[in-house]
Design a protein around this motif. Structure first.
Motif, PDB file in Angstrom:
ATOM      1  N   TYR A  41       0.829  -1.205   0.000  1.00  0.00           N
ATOM      2  CA  TYR A  41       0.000   0.000   0.000  1.00  0.00           C
ATOM      3  C   TYR A  41       0.862   1.252   0.000  1.00  0.00           C
ATOM      4  O   TYR A  41       0.548   2.236  -0.681  1.00  0.00           O
ATOM      5  CB  TYR A  41      -0.928   0.011   1.220  1.00  0.00           C
ATOM      6  N   PHE A  42       1.948   1.228   0.769  1.00  0.00           N
ATOM      7  CA  PHE A  42       2.817   2.406   0.810  1.00  0.00           C
ATOM      8  C   PHE A  42       3.460   2.649  -0.552  1.00  0.00           C
ATOM      9  O   PHE A  42       3.552   3.795  -1.009  1.00  0.00           O
ATOM     10  CB  PHE A  42       3.893   2.251   1.882  1.00  0.00           C
ATOM     11  N   ALA A  43       3.911   1.567  -1.195  1.00  0.00           N
ATOM     12  CA  ALA A  43       4.530   1.705  -2.518  1.00  0.00           C
ATOM     13  C   ALA A  43       3.544   2.302  -3.510  1.00  0.00           C
ATOM     14  O   ALA A  43       3.897   3.158  -4.324  1.00  0.00           O
ATOM     15  CB  ALA A  43       5.023   0.348  -3.007  1.00  0.00           C
ATOM     16  N   ARG A  44       2.300   1.865  -3.438  1.00  0.00           N
ATOM     17  CA  ARG A  44       1.277   2.396  -4.341  1.00  0.00           C
ATOM     18  C   ARG A  44       0.971   3.851  -4.020  1.00  0.00           C
ATOM     19  O   ARG A  44       0.819   4.675  -4.925  1.00  0.00           O
ATOM     20  CB  ARG A  44       0.009   1.552  -4.226  1.00  0.00           C
ATOM     21  N   ALA A  45       0.887   4.168  -2.708  1.00  0.00           N
ATOM     22  CA  ALA A  45       0.587   5.534  -2.295  1.00  0.00           C
ATOM     23  C   ALA A  45       1.680   6.505  -2.725  1.00  0.00           C
ATOM     24  O   ALA A  45       1.405   7.662  -3.083  1.00  0.00           O
ATOM     25  CB  ALA A  45       0.400   5.588  -0.781  1.00  0.00           C
ATOM     26  N   SER A  46       2.935   6.037  -2.702  1.00  0.00           N
ATOM     27  CA  SER A  46       4.057   6.913  -3.059  1.00  0.00           C
ATOM     28  C   SER A  46       4.076   7.257  -4.547  1.00  0.00           C
ATOM     29  O   SER A  46       4.700   8.252  -4.950  1.00  0.00           O
ATOM     30  CB  SER A  46       5.385   6.250  -2.660  1.00  0.00           C
ATOM     31  N   LYS A  47       3.403   6.456  -5.363  1.00  0.00           N
ATOM     32  CA  LYS A  47       3.360   6.701  -6.805  1.00  0.00           C
ATOM     33  C   LYS A  47       2.139   7.523  -7.215  1.00  0.00           C
ATOM     34  O   LYS A  47       2.033   7.926  -8.370  1.00  0.00           O
ATOM     35  CB  LYS A  47       3.355   5.374  -7.559  1.00  0.00           C
ATOM     36  N   MET A  48       1.225   7.744  -6.271  1.00  0.00           N
ATOM     37  CA  MET A  48       0.021   8.515  -6.565  1.00  0.00           C
ATOM     38  C   MET A  48       0.304  10.006  -6.408  1.00  0.00           C
ATOM     39  O   MET A  48       1.162  10.396  -5.610  1.00  0.00           O
ATOM     40  CB  MET A  48      -1.112   8.087  -5.619  1.00  0.00           C
ATOM     41  N   PRO A  49      -0.390  10.856  -7.159  1.00  0.00           N
ATOM     42  CA  PRO A  49      -0.218  12.305  -6.970  1.00  0.00           C
ATOM     43  C   PRO A  49      -0.762  12.728  -5.605  1.00  0.00           C
ATOM     44  O   PRO A  49      -1.712  12.142  -5.098  1.00  0.00           O
ATOM     45  CB  PRO A  49      -1.038  12.906  -8.119  1.00  0.00           C
ATOM     46  N   GLY A  50      -0.141  13.730  -5.008  1.00  0.00           N
ATOM     47  CA  GLY A  50      -0.603  14.199  -3.707  1.00  0.00           C
ATOM     48  C   GLY A  50       0.363  13.828  -2.603  1.00  0.00           C
ATOM     49  O   GLY A  50       1.514  13.462  -2.842  1.00  0.00           O
ATOM     50  N   VAL A  51      -0.122  13.897  -1.375  1.00  0.00           N
ATOM     51  CA  VAL A  51       0.687  13.619  -0.191  1.00  0.00           C
ATOM     52  C   VAL A  51       0.693  12.117   0.075  1.00  0.00           C
ATOM     53  O   VAL A  51      -0.365  11.508   0.223  1.00  0.00           O
ATOM     54  CB  VAL A  51       0.143  14.371   1.043  1.00  0.00           C
ATOM     55  N   THR A  52       1.876  11.532   0.146  1.00  0.00           N
ATOM     56  CA  THR A  52       1.997  10.078   0.277  1.00  0.00           C
ATOM     57  C   THR A  52       1.278   9.541   1.512  1.00  0.00           C
ATOM     58  O   THR A  52       0.552   8.542   1.441  1.00  0.00           O
ATOM     59  CB  THR A  52       3.479   9.665   0.340  1.00  0.00           C
ATOM     60  N   GLY A  53       1.461  10.173   2.661  1.00  0.00           N
ATOM     61  CA  GLY A  53       0.840   9.700   3.892  1.00  0.00           C
ATOM     62  C   GLY A  53      -0.678   9.700   3.811  1.00  0.00           C
ATOM     63  O   GLY A  53      -1.343   8.753   4.245  1.00  0.00           O
ATOM     64  N   GLU A  54      -1.236  10.755   3.241  1.00  0.00           N
ATOM     65  CA  GLU A  54      -2.689  10.844   3.103  1.00  0.00           C
ATOM     66  C   GLU A  54      -3.194   9.842   2.074  1.00  0.00           C
ATOM     67  O   GLU A  54      -4.277   9.259   2.231  1.00  0.00           O
ATOM     68  CB  GLU A  54      -3.090  12.265   2.717  1.00  0.00           C
ATOM     69  N   GLU A  77     -10.552   9.771  11.814  1.00  0.00           N
ATOM     70  CA  GLU A  77     -10.529  10.396  13.135  1.00  0.00           C
ATOM     71  C   GLU A  77      -9.463   9.824  14.060  1.00  0.00           C
ATOM     72  O   GLU A  77      -9.234  10.355  15.148  1.00  0.00           O
ATOM     73  CB  GLU A  77     -11.901  10.239  13.811  1.00  0.00           C
ATOM     74  N   TYR A  78      -8.790   8.751  13.659  1.00  0.00           N
ATOM     75  CA  TYR A  78      -7.780   8.160  14.521  1.00  0.00           C
ATOM     76  C   TYR A  78      -6.591   9.110  14.677  1.00  0.00           C
ATOM     77  O   TYR A  78      -6.190   9.771  13.725  1.00  0.00           O
ATOM     78  CB  TYR A  78      -7.288   6.833  13.945  1.00  0.00           C
ATOM     79  N   PRO A  79      -6.005   9.177  15.876  1.00  0.00           N
ATOM     80  CA  PRO A  79      -4.824  10.032  16.087  1.00  0.00           C
ATOM     81  C   PRO A  79      -3.590   9.413  15.440  1.00  0.00           C
ATOM     82  O   PRO A  79      -2.766   8.767  16.100  1.00  0.00           O
ATOM     83  CB  PRO A  79      -4.707  10.080  17.617  1.00  0.00           C
ATOM     84  N   VAL A  80      -3.486   9.592  14.142  1.00  0.00           N
ATOM     85  CA  VAL A  80      -2.392   9.011  13.373  1.00  0.00           C
ATOM     86  C   VAL A  80      -1.497  10.108  12.824  1.00  0.00           C
ATOM     87  O   VAL A  80      -1.989  11.119  12.302  1.00  0.00           O
ATOM     88  CB  VAL A  80      -2.944   8.159  12.207  1.00  0.00           C
ATOM     89  N   GLN A  81      -0.192   9.935  12.959  1.00  0.00           N
ATOM     90  CA  GLN A  81       0.776  10.859  12.371  1.00  0.00           C
ATOM     91  C   GLN A  81       1.406  10.161  11.163  1.00  0.00           C
ATOM     92  O   GLN A  81       2.461   9.540  11.261  1.00  0.00           O
ATOM     93  CB  GLN A  81       1.842  11.236  13.409  1.00  0.00           C
ATOM     94  N   GLU A  82       0.727  10.274  10.046  1.00  0.00           N
ATOM     95  CA  GLU A  82       1.150   9.534   8.853  1.00  0.00           C
ATOM     96  C   GLU A  82       2.525   9.949   8.340  1.00  0.00           C
ATOM     97  O   GLU A  82       3.213   9.166   7.673  1.00  0.00           O
ATOM     98  CB  GLU A  82       0.108   9.675   7.739  1.00  0.00           C
ATOM     99  N   GLN A  83       2.959  11.171   8.669  1.00  0.00           N
ATOM    100  CA  GLN A  83       4.271  11.616   8.209  1.00  0.00           C
ATOM    101  C   GLN A  83       5.387  10.762   8.812  1.00  0.00           C
ATOM    102  O   GLN A  83       6.415  10.532   8.185  1.00  0.00           O
ATOM    103  CB  GLN A  83       4.486  13.094   8.566  1.00  0.00           C
ATOM    104  N   LEU A  84       5.152  10.257  10.037  1.00  0.00           N
ATOM    105  CA  LEU A  84       6.151   9.395  10.675  1.00  0.00           C
ATOM    106  C   LEU A  84       6.308   8.090   9.900  1.00  0.00           C
ATOM    107  O   LEU A  84       7.402   7.525   9.831  1.00  0.00           O
ATOM    108  CB  LEU A  84       5.743   9.100  12.123  1.00  0.00           C
ATOM    109  N   ILE A  85       5.209   7.607   9.308  1.00  0.00           N
ATOM    110  CA  ILE A  85       5.263   6.377   8.515  1.00  0.00           C
ATOM    111  C   ILE A  85       6.061   6.627   7.242  1.00  0.00           C
ATOM    112  O   ILE A  85       6.857   5.791   6.815  1.00  0.00           O
ATOM    113  CB  ILE A  85       3.841   5.895   8.182  1.00  0.00           C
ATOM    114  N   VAL A  86       5.849   7.786   6.634  1.00  0.00           N
ATOM    115  CA  VAL A  86       6.601   8.144   5.431  1.00  0.00           C
ATOM    116  C   VAL A  86       8.098   8.230   5.752  1.00  0.00           C
ATOM    117  O   VAL A  86       8.939   7.725   4.992  1.00  0.00           O
ATOM    118  CB  VAL A  86       6.098   9.492   4.860  1.00  0.00           C
ATOM    119  N   GLU A  87       8.418   8.818   6.873  1.00  0.00           N
ATOM    120  CA  GLU A  87       9.822   8.925   7.278  1.00  0.00           C
ATOM    121  C   GLU A  87      10.418   7.548   7.560  1.00  0.00           C
ATOM    122  O   GLU A  87      11.592   7.300   7.256  1.00  0.00           O
ATOM    123  CB  GLU A  87       9.928   9.809   8.534  1.00  0.00           C
TER     124      GLU A  87
END
Length: 208
Positions: free
Chosen positions: A77-90, A194-204
Motif C-alpha cells: 500500500y505504501f509503494a502504491r501511495a508513493s506513486k500517486m499524486p498528492g501527499v503520500t501519507g494521506e 478520526e484516529y490520532p495518526v501521524q502519517e508523516q512518521l510512517i513516510v519517514e
C-alpha cells in the motif's frame, strides 16, 4: 511477517490507546485497556523512552494493527501511495480506508474489522451487484456495497440494527441501513479519518 495472531488487547495496551480490535467488548467495562491502561509485561506502568526510529516504527505498527493487515500488504500500500499524486501519507490512509472489509466495518455491520473481514470472506457482500469475497478489494467512487441475499440471513448482520456501538458512517459514503447498503460518494480524505495518526512518521520510516 504474517498477520498478528496474539492477544489483541496487548496491542492496545502497548500503543497506549484503544484500537477497537475486539469488537463489542471494546465498548464495555470488560475492555482490558480500561482495566489495565499500562503496557503489558512485568514492569507495571513503565513506558521506555523511544528513539526516533522507535517512534516511527510504533506509528507504522499502530496503523497496521488498526486495519489488521500484514507487513507485506502494508508495504504494498505504501509503494502504491508513493506513486500517486498528492501527499503520500494521506494517500496511504485513503487506500486503507477503501478496503472492502473497512467499508463493511464503517457501515456499522460489523463490530470490528476482523469480523468484517470474515463476513467478506464468507461471501456476504456484493459490490455493484457482484459477489466479492476479497477483503482487500478497493472500492471506487460510485460503487454500491450491499449485503447479499445469503448474507441477510446471517445472525450477526441481522442483529446489526439492534447493536449500539457508536460506529458513525463517514461522510464519504451514504449508508442506507434499512436496505443494508452503502454508496461510495467519493474517495476518503484525511479529514475523514478520526484516529490520532501521524502519517508523516510512517513516510519517514519507509524513507530511510
Amino acid at each position: 511477517m504474517s498477520r498478528y495472531t496474539g492477544s489483541k488487547c496487548r496491542l492496545c495496551r502497548r500503543q497506549g490507546m484503544k484500537l477497537f480490535l475486539k469488537g463489542e467488548r471494546c465498548y464495555t467495562d470488560k475492555c482490558a485497556f480500561e482495566k489495565r491502561p499500562f503496557p503489558p509485561g512485568v514492569h507495571k506502568g513503565a513506558r521506555r523512552r523511544l528513539s526516533g526510529y522507535g517512534v516511527q516504527l510504533r506509528e507504522k505498527q499502530k496503523v497496521r494493527f488498526i486495519y489488521g493487515i500484514s507487513e507485506t500488504q502494508f508495504k504494498g500500500y505504501f509503494a502504491r501511495a508513493s506513486k500517486m499524486p498528492g501527499v503520500t501519507g494521506e494517500n496511504l490512509l485513503s487506500l486503507l480506508e477503501r478496503r472492502l472489509d473497512n467499508v463493511v466495518f464503517r457501515m456499522g455491520l460489523a463490530s470490528s474489522r476482523s469480523e468484517a473481514r470474515q463476513m467478506v470472506l464468507h461471501g456476504h457482500f456484493l459490490v455493484n451487484g457482484r459477489k466479492v469475497n476479497i477483503p482487500s478489494y478497493l472500492v471506487e467512487k460510485g460503487d454500491v456495497v450491499e449485503v447479499s441475499p445469503r448474507g441477510r440471513n446471517n445472525e450477526r448482520i441481522k442483529s446489526a440494527l439492534d447493536r449500539e456501538m457508536g460506529i458513525t458512517p463517514p461522510q464519504w459514503m451514504d449508508v442506507d441501513m434499512a436496505n443494508l447498503k452503502a454508496t461510495i460518494l467519493r474517495e476518503p480524505n484525511r479529514e475523514d479519518i478520526e484516529y490520532p495518526v501521524q502519517e508523516q512518521l510512517i513516510v519517514e520510516f519507509y524513507s530511510k
